[in-house]
Design a protein around this motif. Structure first.
Motif, mmCIF file in Angstrom:
data_model
loop_
_atom_site.group_PDB
_atom_site.id
_atom_site.type_symbol
_atom_site.label_atom_id
_atom_site.label_comp_id
_atom_site.label_asym_id
_atom_site.label_seq_id
_atom_site.Cartn_x
_atom_site.Cartn_y
_atom_site.Cartn_z
ATOM 1 N N SER A 28 0.818 -1.213 0.000
ATOM 2 C CA SER A 28 0.000 0.000 0.000
ATOM 3 C C SER A 28 0.851 1.263 0.000
ATOM 4 N N SER A 52 0.604 7.588 -7.879
ATOM 5 C CA SER A 52 -0.507 7.236 -6.994
ATOM 6 C C SER A 52 -1.489 8.375 -6.778
ATOM 7 N N LYS A 68 -6.459 2.394 -5.823
ATOM 8 C CA LYS A 68 -5.641 2.236 -4.629
ATOM 9 C C LYS A 68 -6.420 1.575 -3.499
ATOM 10 N N LYS A 71 -5.949 -1.928 -4.314
ATOM 11 C CA LYS A 71 -4.576 -2.197 -4.778
ATOM 12 C C LYS A 71 -4.600 -2.953 -6.110
#
Lengths: 114, 114
Positions: A28, A52, A68, A71
């Motif tokens: 992460s 990201s 995100k 993931k």
């Protein structure tokens, strides 16, 4: 024990169709992601990247989507051509700095039928 | 278009022998890397190099491995005493640094240890 070769997932598509290749990443903390294409006997070739702070980025015939929350990374190839046949790897980079190691995923083999 | 080059393309050696794999990174790049890919497996990070020193290395990169930038253009990977399990494709990569994180890969050297 002895490591075994990867059994690559394979995506078989008809020429002209769109392809979607998926990748789940593990860390992460990763904040920079790259898709590479590898043809037989050659080195990984850069396709597209995404940071990201974005959830979508488009290139020529390719789009990368980043989720995100789960993931998950995907590569979409529009109007797939026989020359797109290759193994596709996602890679993640922690730290968003040059000089950081890339961690590669297991790869997906794309086969394009003429 | 500038590219990373590697020599030799193939290297066959006897177990216990030393090998040196050579790379010429893209000329204005500042960060250099070695990765390896055992047949049928993922691409694995070995080492990154910046400002004439190692910036990061993996568990694979043990005392048998060393890297050097002997002049302004070459970047080498030395394996002091090769083992059978060192047989793999070895890829050199480089990135520009200073916000240019994309790593560009060379065509690889296929190393076979007998």
């Amino acid at each position: 024990g002895e490591s075994v070769g990867l059994h690559l997932p394979t995506l078989s598509v008809q020429e002209g169709d769109n392809s979607i290749i998926n990748c789940a990443y593990s860390n992460s903390a990763s904040d920079y992601f790259i898709w590479y294409k590898q043809e037989s006997g050659k080195g990984p070739q850069f396709i597209i990247d995404i940071r990201s702070n974005m959830d979508k980025r488009q290139g020529q015939r390719v789009t990368v989507l980043l989720n995100k929350t789960v993931k998950h990374l995907s590569l979409q190839i529009a109007a797939t051509q026989p020359g797109d046949s290759a193994v596709y790897f996602c890679a993640e980079n922690i730290g968003n700095n040059a000089g950081n190691m890339l961690t590669f995923g297991g790869g997906t083999r794309l086969m394009v039928k003429p | 278009e500038p590219e990373v080059t590697q020599t030799p393309s193939h290297q066959v050696t006897q177990m216990g022998q030393e090998v040196i794999l050579r790379c010429v990174p893209i000329s204005n790049h500042l960060y250099f890397y070695w990765y390896r890919q055992i047949l049928g497996q993922k691409v694995e990070f070995l080492v990154s190099f910046y400002n004439n020193e190692i910036s990061e290395k993996s568990e694979i990169f043990d005392d048998q491995f060393s890297v050097e930038r002997p002049d302004g253009s070459n970047f080498t990977l030395k394996i002091r005493s090769t083992k059978l399990e060192d047989s793999a494709m070895y890829f050199c990569a480089s990135s520009g640094g200073q916000g240019q994180e994309t790593q560009y890969f060379g065509p690889g050297t296929r190393l076979l240890v007998l």
